[in-house]
Scaffold this motif. Structure first.
Motif, PDB file in Angstrom:
ATOM      1  N   GLU A   4       0.833  -1.212   0.000  1.00  0.00           N
ATOM      2  CA  GLU A   4       0.000   0.000   0.000  1.00  0.00           C
ATOM      3  C   GLU A   4       0.866   1.259   0.000  1.00  0.00           C
ATOM      4  O   GLU A   4       0.575   2.236  -0.715  1.00  0.00           O
ATOM      5  CB  GLU A   4      -0.929  -0.001   1.225  1.00  0.00           C
ATOM      6  N   LEU A   5       1.942   1.249   0.781  1.00  0.00           N
ATOM      7  CA  LEU A   5       2.828   2.419   0.849  1.00  0.00           C
ATOM      8  C   LEU A   5       3.557   2.672  -0.467  1.00  0.00           C
ATOM      9  O   LEU A   5       3.987   3.792  -0.740  1.00  0.00           O
ATOM     10  CB  LEU A   5       3.851   2.233   1.977  1.00  0.00           C
ATOM     11  N   SER A   6       3.698   1.626  -1.299  1.00  0.00           N
ATOM     12  CA  SER A   6       4.428   1.785  -2.565  1.00  0.00           C
ATOM     13  C   SER A   6       3.680   2.662  -3.551  1.00  0.00           C
ATOM     14  O   SER A   6       4.251   3.079  -4.563  1.00  0.00           O
ATOM     15  CB  SER A   6       4.692   0.410  -3.192  1.00  0.00           C
ATOM     16  N   PHE A   7       2.420   2.934  -3.291  1.00  0.00           N
ATOM     17  CA  PHE A   7       1.640   3.783  -4.191  1.00  0.00           C
ATOM     18  C   PHE A   7       1.657   5.252  -3.769  1.00  0.00           C
ATOM     19  O   PHE A   7       1.058   6.098  -4.432  1.00  0.00           O
ATOM     20  CB  PHE A   7       0.191   3.280  -4.275  1.00  0.00           C
ATOM     21  N   LYS A   8       2.376   5.554  -2.652  1.00  0.00           N
ATOM     22  CA  LYS A   8       2.420   6.951  -2.232  1.00  0.00           C
ATOM     23  C   LYS A   8       3.740   7.338  -1.571  1.00  0.00           C
ATOM     24  O   LYS A   8       4.326   8.357  -1.919  1.00  0.00           O
ATOM     25  CB  LYS A   8       1.253   7.274  -1.286  1.00  0.00           C
ATOM     26  N   GLU A   9       4.266   6.527  -0.643  1.00  0.00           N
ATOM     27  CA  GLU A   9       5.401   6.973   0.166  1.00  0.00           C
ATOM     28  C   GLU A   9       6.734   6.308  -0.178  1.00  0.00           C
ATOM     29  O   GLU A   9       7.779   6.949  -0.124  1.00  0.00           O
ATOM     30  CB  GLU A   9       5.102   6.735   1.657  1.00  0.00           C
ATOM     31  N   LEU A  10       6.695   5.010  -0.498  1.00  0.00           N
ATOM     32  CA  LEU A  10       7.928   4.269  -0.770  1.00  0.00           C
ATOM     33  C   LEU A  10       8.109   4.065  -2.270  1.00  0.00           C
ATOM     34  O   LEU A  10       7.129   3.948  -3.013  1.00  0.00           O
ATOM     35  CB  LEU A  10       7.903   2.914  -0.061  1.00  0.00           C
ATOM     36  N   ASP A  11       9.371   4.012  -2.703  1.00  0.00           N
ATOM     37  CA  ASP A  11       9.657   3.841  -4.125  1.00  0.00           C
ATOM     38  C   ASP A  11       9.019   2.538  -4.629  1.00  0.00           C
ATOM     39  O   ASP A  11       9.288   1.460  -4.084  1.00  0.00           O
ATOM     40  CB  ASP A  11      11.172   3.789  -4.343  1.00  0.00           C
ATOM     41  N   PRO A  12       8.174   2.607  -5.669  1.00  0.00           N
ATOM     42  CA  PRO A  12       7.457   1.400  -6.105  1.00  0.00           C
ATOM     43  C   PRO A  12       8.359   0.317  -6.674  1.00  0.00           C
ATOM     44  O   PRO A  12       8.134  -0.876  -6.427  1.00  0.00           O
ATOM     45  CB  PRO A  12       6.488   1.933  -7.170  1.00  0.00           C
ATOM     46  N   ASP A  13       9.396   0.686  -7.423  1.00  0.00           N
ATOM     47  CA  ASP A  13      10.275  -0.318  -8.009  1.00  0.00           C
ATOM     48  C   ASP A  13      11.012  -1.088  -6.921  1.00  0.00           C
ATOM     49  O   ASP A  13      11.069  -2.331  -6.935  1.00  0.00           O
ATOM     50  CB  ASP A  13      11.271   0.344  -8.963  1.00  0.00           C
ATOM     51  N   VAL A  14      11.565  -0.361  -5.947  1.00  0.00           N
ATOM     52  CA  VAL A  14      12.281  -0.998  -4.849  1.00  0.00           C
ATOM     53  C   VAL A  14      11.323  -1.863  -4.024  1.00  0.00           C
ATOM     54  O   VAL A  14      11.631  -3.027  -3.698  1.00  0.00           O
ATOM     55  CB  VAL A  14      12.944   0.059  -3.940  1.00  0.00           C
ATOM     56  N   THR A  15      10.162  -1.321  -3.703  1.00  0.00           N
ATOM     57  CA  THR A  15       9.214  -2.036  -2.846  1.00  0.00           C
ATOM     58  C   THR A  15       8.684  -3.284  -3.512  1.00  0.00           C
ATOM     59  O   THR A  15       8.617  -4.360  -2.902  1.00  0.00           O
ATOM     60  CB  THR A  15       8.034  -1.119  -2.449  1.00  0.00           C
ATOM     61  N   HIS A  16       8.289  -3.183  -4.777  1.00  0.00           N
ATOM     62  CA  HIS A  16       7.734  -4.347  -5.469  1.00  0.00           C
ATOM     63  C   HIS A  16       8.797  -5.414  -5.709  1.00  0.00           C
ATOM     64  O   HIS A  16       8.502  -6.616  -5.660  1.00  0.00           O
ATOM     65  CB  HIS A  16       7.095  -3.920  -6.794  1.00  0.00           C
ATOM     66  N   THR A  17      10.038  -5.002  -5.952  1.00  0.00           N
ATOM     67  CA  THR A  17      11.131  -5.974  -6.072  1.00  0.00           C
ATOM     68  C   THR A  17      11.303  -6.726  -4.764  1.00  0.00           C
ATOM     69  O   THR A  17      11.455  -7.957  -4.748  1.00  0.00           O
ATOM     70  CB  THR A  17      12.443  -5.260  -6.454  1.00  0.00           C
TER      71      THR A  17
END
Length: 337
Positions: A265-278
């Motif tokens: 959930e945070l990857s869509f606003k606060e955390l970098d999405p590429d890093v988080t999803h990896t």
């Protein structure tokens, strides 16, 4: 075989009841299947009693090396407070032996559970963020040199907390405004210490920016994602995950899979999405083979992850397989070890 076996793509590999001989075992290896359930054949030698320690198969050096690294982090913090800097040799002595031994471990989830306890939160957190930052950088395809730097950055990201009074760091109640402002100074303190200690801007910036958020809501500078150092984006994800799974004086430890959902959930606003999803994509397969409690009260085992719906895997319950991506009214409540 005590149950049917499928590979990571859902292809049926071996049937329940199949005798395991050299050919079948070779097939299991070819399909990169890590875990199988078997029944001992009648007439074979009795199995040696198993250790009750679920982590007995792990490198026996890991636990003492982990606690050595935790103790090393404490000494680094103490030296940084007194001398205003830390030394490369001290970092290598504290963290590098652990890196050399955990880099080969594949089950990161069990590794974290094994090495997580309620003591020395600040220092354990530093070691965990160092480990996770190392893994994330490797999963992102960084070079070995850059991966080791990321681990070092994670290990040292909170060194600025050495200047924060322990009564604030370990306060069991909610911080007041003044205390919260002081806590928010630790990234700047860490940047000053690491800039003085190393000729490595990335490691210092990771300490300064690990509480920045890609939407500009972080601190201390309110940077956006395009202004953050790549190392800081990795350490930010590792920092949030470690903090959420840890037992703290003011927070309950959370289920590891639940925390991954929160990160998503945070990857869509606060955390970098590429890093988080990896990170999530590589952590999810670690849950294969883990026991889970479902929302209907039943217990089962995760047998296959879902690459398009991370948190709704295939679960083996009793004699049936439940695909949670199809059975939408069920969900996983807890992962049990």
């Amino acid at each position: 075989m005590s149950e049917d076996v499928f590979n990571a793509y859902g292809l049926h590999v071996l049937s329940k009841g199949t005798p395991l001989n050299e050919k079948e075992i070779s097939r299991i290896f070819q399909h990169q299947i890590d875990y199988i359930n078997i029944e001992r054949r009648a007439g074979t030698a009795a199995e040696e009693p198993r250790s009750r320690d679920p982590f007995s198969a792990y490198n026996p050096l890991l636990r003492p090396l982990y606690y050595d690294a935790v103790a090393g982090a404490e000494q680094l913090f103490e030296k940084a407070l007194v001398e205003g800097r830390i030394y490369e040799d001290d970092v290598k002595e504290s963290f590098q032996p652990l890196v050399e031994n955990f880099r080969a471990e594949r089950d990161v989830v069990s590794l974290l559970l094994m090495l997580n306890s309620q003591d020395d939160y600040t220092y354990q957190h530093s070691v965990q963020v160092g480990m996770l930052s190392y893994y994330i950088a490797r999963w992102l395809g960084w070079s070995e040199e850059e991966t080791v730097r990321a681990g070092k950055a994670g290990f040292l990201h909170d060194v600025g907390k050495c200047r924060i009074a322990e009564v604030i760091l370990n306060k069991p109640a909610r911080l007041d405004d003044e205390e919260y402002k002081e806590i928010q100074n630790h990234p700047q303190y860490g940047y000053e210490i690491l800039s003085r200690s190393f000729d490595d801007k990335g490691v210092a910036l990771a300490a300064l920016q690990h509480h920045e958020r890609v939407d500009g809501t972080g601190y201390p500078q309110g940077l956006t994602g395009d202004q953050m150092h790549p190392m800081a984006k990795i350490v930010a994800v590792a920092d949030v995950y470690s903090a959420m799974i840890s037992s703290r004086v003011y927070s309950e430890k959370k289920d590891l899979l639940f925390v991954l959902r929160e990160l998503y959930e945070l990857s869509f606003k606060e955390l970098d999405p590429d890093v988080t999803h990896t990170f999530i994509r590589h952590m999810i397969p670690n849950f294969i083979g883990k026991r889970v409690e479902l929302s209907n009260g039943e217990f089962g085992t995760i047998v296959m992850s879902n690459p398009t719906d991370f948190f709704r895997p295939l679960v083996h319950v009793g004699e049936q397989f439940i695909d949670l991506s199809v059975v939408r009214d069920l969900s996983i409540l807890h992962v049990n070890m």
